[in-house]
Design a protein around this motif. Structure first.
Motif, PDB file in Angstrom:
ATOM      1  N   GLY A 285       0.820  -1.201   0.000  1.00 21.41           N
ATOM      2  CA  GLY A 285       0.000   0.000   0.000  1.00 21.41           C
ATOM      3  C   GLY A 285       0.850   1.245   0.000  1.00 21.41           C
ATOM      4  O   GLY A 285       2.079   1.181  -0.089  1.00 21.41           O
ATOM      5  N   SER A 286       0.203   2.397   0.110  1.00 18.52           N
ATOM      6  CA  SER A 286       0.943   3.658   0.101  1.00 18.52           C
ATOM      7  C   SER A 286       1.711   3.811   1.409  1.00 18.52           C
ATOM      8  O   SER A 286       1.253   3.409   2.474  1.00 18.52           O
ATOM      9  CB  SER A 286      -0.003   4.833  -0.107  1.00 18.52           C
ATOM     10  N   VAL A 287       2.879   4.409   1.300  1.00 17.95           N
ATOM     11  CA  VAL A 287       3.770   4.570   2.445  1.00 17.95           C
ATOM     12  C   VAL A 287       4.123   6.042   2.572  1.00 17.95           C
ATOM     13  O   VAL A 287       4.412   6.714   1.592  1.00 17.95           O
ATOM     14  CB  VAL A 287       5.061   3.742   2.250  1.00 17.95           C
ATOM     15  N   LYS A 288       4.103   6.541   3.806  1.00 18.51           N
ATOM     16  CA  LYS A 288       4.480   7.922   4.068  1.00 18.51           C
ATOM     17  C   LYS A 288       5.494   7.911   5.207  1.00 18.51           C
ATOM     18  O   LYS A 288       5.271   7.281   6.233  1.00 18.51           O
ATOM     19  CB  LYS A 288       3.250   8.736   4.463  1.00 18.51           C
ATOM     20  N   ILE A 289       6.622   8.608   5.017  1.00 24.12           N
ATOM     21  CA  ILE A 289       7.633   8.711   6.074  1.00 24.12           C
ATOM     22  C   ILE A 289       7.343   9.981   6.856  1.00 24.12           C
ATOM     23  O   ILE A 289       7.141  11.042   6.276  1.00 24.12           O
ATOM     24  CB  ILE A 289       9.045   8.762   5.474  1.00 24.12           C
TER      25      ILE A 289
ATOM     26  N   LEU B 236       4.220   5.221   7.702  1.00 21.45           N
ATOM     27  CA  LEU B 236       2.788   5.009   7.868  1.00 21.45           C
ATOM     28  C   LEU B 236       2.314   4.141   6.718  1.00 21.45           C
ATOM     29  O   LEU B 236       2.488   4.485   5.550  1.00 21.45           O
ATOM     30  CB  LEU B 236       2.035   6.331   7.862  1.00 21.45           C
ATOM     31  N   LEU B 237       1.728   3.025   7.055  1.00 19.83           N
ATOM     32  CA  LEU B 237       1.198   2.101   6.050  1.00 19.83           C
ATOM     33  C   LEU B 237      -0.305   2.080   6.235  1.00 19.83           C
ATOM     34  O   LEU B 237      -0.810   1.576   7.227  1.00 19.83           O
ATOM     35  CB  LEU B 237       1.796   0.711   6.237  1.00 19.83           C
ATOM     36  N   GLY B 238      -1.010   2.704   5.296  1.00 20.03           N
ATOM     37  CA  GLY B 238      -2.456   2.840   5.452  1.00 20.03           C
ATOM     38  C   GLY B 238      -2.762   3.837   6.564  1.00 20.03           C
ATOM     39  O   GLY B 238      -1.995   4.747   6.830  1.00 20.03           O
ATOM     40  N   LYS B 239      -3.873   3.634   7.248  1.00 25.69           N
ATOM     41  CA  LYS B 239      -4.301   4.577   8.286  1.00 25.69           C
ATOM     42  C   LYS B 239      -3.984   4.108   9.697  1.00 25.69           C
ATOM     43  O   LYS B 239      -4.001   4.913  10.620  1.00 25.69           O
ATOM     44  CB  LYS B 239      -5.801   4.835   8.173  1.00 25.69           C
ATOM     45  N   ASN B 240      -3.728   2.816   9.871  1.00 26.19           N
ATOM     46  CA  ASN B 240      -3.592   2.359  11.250  1.00 26.19           C
ATOM     47  C   ASN B 240      -2.364   1.494  11.530  1.00 26.19           C
ATOM     48  O   ASN B 240      -2.309   0.815  12.538  1.00 26.19           O
ATOM     49  CB  ASN B 240      -4.850   1.611  11.673  1.00 26.19           C
TER      50      ASN B 240
END
Length: 71
Positions: A28-32, A40-44
């Motif tokens: 999934g989408s990843v945010k550092i 952050l992988l997803g919302k949780n």
């Protein structure tokens, strides 16, 4: 304790940041975020790429709150 978990914090050892991000992106989408390598992988799901060499060393730097329980 009877509470359902709202999120998951995962600590990972022994992998390079760029390689790890590539692996996570398959799921999934990843945010550092932040000054630490927190992905952050997803919302949780928060995945922390530890600078420590092992779980025991890492545990010594944590406060012992409910968020620091190991599974």
């Amino acid at each position: 304790m009877g509470y359902e978990s709202k999120d998951f914090d995962i600590e990972v050892f022994g992998i390079e940041g760029n390689k790890f991000q590539t692996i996570l992106e398959k799921y999934g989408s990843v945010k550092i975020v932040g000054n630490f390598e927190i992905y952050l992988l997803g919302k949780n799901v928060e995945v922390y790429l530890s600078k420590e060499k092992d779980l025991e060393t890492s545990a010594k730097r944590r406060d012992l709150t409910i968020n620091a329980m190991y599974y």
